[in-house]
Design a protein around this motif. Sequence first.
Motif, PDB file in Angstrom:
ATOM      1  N   LYS A  48     -32.359  42.513 -36.166  1.00 50.09           N
ATOM      2  CA  LYS A  48     -33.578  42.236 -36.930  1.00 50.09           C
ATOM      3  C   LYS A  48     -34.433  43.484 -37.165  1.00 50.09           C
ATOM      4  CE  LYS A  48     -36.549  38.920 -36.295  1.00 50.09           C
ATOM      5  NZ  LYS A  48     -36.866  37.952 -37.312  1.00 50.09           N
ATOM      6  N   SER A 136     -36.516  33.884 -36.128  1.00 50.13           N
ATOM      7  CA  SER A 136     -36.096  33.602 -37.492  1.00 50.13           C
ATOM      8  C   SER A 136     -35.073  34.652 -37.931  1.00 50.13           C
ATOM      9  CB  SER A 136     -37.305  33.587 -38.420  1.00 50.13           C
ATOM     10  OG  SER A 136     -38.061  34.767 -38.263  1.00 50.13           O
ATOM     11  N   ASN A 138     -34.250  36.758 -40.189  1.00 50.37           N
ATOM     12  CA  ASN A 138     -34.592  37.681 -41.264  1.00 50.37           C
ATOM     13  C   ASN A 138     -34.853  39.049 -40.667  1.00 50.37           C
ATOM     14  OD1 ASN A 138     -36.963  35.820 -40.363  1.00 50.37           O
ATOM     15  ND2 ASN A 138     -37.905  37.803 -40.820  1.00 50.37           N
ATOM     16  N   SER A 144     -38.559  34.492 -44.036  1.00 49.38           N
ATOM     17  CA  SER A 144     -37.602  33.720 -43.238  1.00 49.38           C
ATOM     18  C   SER A 144     -36.651  32.950 -44.159  1.00 49.38           C
ATOM     19  CB  SER A 144     -38.345  32.720 -42.347  1.00 49.38           C
ATOM     20  OG  SER A 144     -39.168  33.394 -41.425  1.00 49.38           O
ATOM     21  N   HIS A 222     -46.414  40.252 -43.034  1.00 52.64           N
ATOM     22  CA  HIS A 222     -45.288  39.508 -42.482  1.00 52.64           C
ATOM     23  C   HIS A 222     -44.688  38.769 -43.665  1.00 52.64           C
ATOM     24  CE1 HIS A 222     -44.026  38.554 -38.352  1.00 52.64           C
ATOM     25  NE2 HIS A 222     -43.527  37.436 -38.843  1.00 52.64           N
TER      26      HIS A 222
HETATM   27 MG    MG Z   1     -40.101  35.265 -37.665  1.00 54.14          MG
END
Ligand code: MG
Length: 326
Positions: A48, A136, A138, A144, A222
């Motif tokens: 990630k 998540s 992503n 996400s 985010h």
């Molecule tokens: Mg997340």
Amino acid sequence: MPNIIQDIELACDLIKQGQLVAIPTETVYGLAADAAQDEAIAKVFQQKGRPQTHPVILHISPDWDLSQWVEYVPDYAQRLIERFWPGPLTLIFKMKPGAVSLRVTGGQDTIAIRAPSHPITLALLEQLSRPVVAPSANPFGKISPTTAQHVAESFKDSALAILEGGRCEVGIESTIVLATNLQGPKILRAGVISEQEIAEVAATQECYLHEEVRAPGHLSQHYQPKKPLFSFQKLVQLHNFIKSNPDEVYVLSFSHLEGLPYHYQFSDDVQQVAFELYYQLRVADDSNAKCIAVELPPNQSYWRAITERIIKAGQVYIESSGSPLD
Ligand code: MG
Ligand code: TXA
């Protein structure tokens, strides 16, 4: 290239071998690793590009005994569990010392636990008989994924296995509630389970949004698409913005708008908007438009989960003389 698989047993074997598997949940897809294998958890952070200090959620089957990981479960938390598990609610408890690797908790003395309701992941957990960690699926800071295909697009260059589970029916991440205080809960991340529902079940007025910045969901940026994204509190500002760049803007609005080349209109139902939000942001991001303009929902706590995510996906537009596309 990632590999989309259907076989739960294969997913289970890969996880036991210390590999990562993207799993479907009712909220968004997660990037799962065996919570008992330190190196596997390290791979999640690596894949990630996520800072090591950001803790991850332990995913369990709803009837597993929490006392394995948790020091105490306040009464209100027990009621929340009975009402909302399995489902899109994460609870943060005081951790039993040494119960999990420090990598799971980011070195904190609390642990986030959730029992997802997606039948495929529930079956996977039953077969594994132990928890997985799953942020998540992503890259850090990005949108996400709500389909297996979205996960594959995000990790094109890896050989990641992705367990197919269809489109996630909730569409945004779980509500996170801090349950370390015996007096009452605090919401750390808004989700489709609303503040009001939490307060009703917890039988408390003390339920409010916790302002201390702790969770990455609280970073100011985010959930970001690749294209610049501007959010608009006022319809008139959105109109002005579109007028100056009508062919270049992908508009996501709550208001009814006509004659736009790129446009999606959200419904006025929060659950439905949650279902569409990330999905439509990706459609907008993949279009030929140069930027994305999103109308914010009404300023009511009911919409908080949606508003927060839209704001963090880009910048709130402040009218100025020049075009942001110049
Ligand atoms: Mg997340
Ligand atoms: O719906 C969801 O919750 C999805 C699916 C895959 O289950 N998972 C998810 O995980 O959104 P992630 O890692 O993307 O977001 C979890 C959030 C992070 O902001 C993390 O910092 C916070 O939960 N968190 C985890 N453990 C925590 C702890 N002990 N204290 C405070 N925050 C914590």
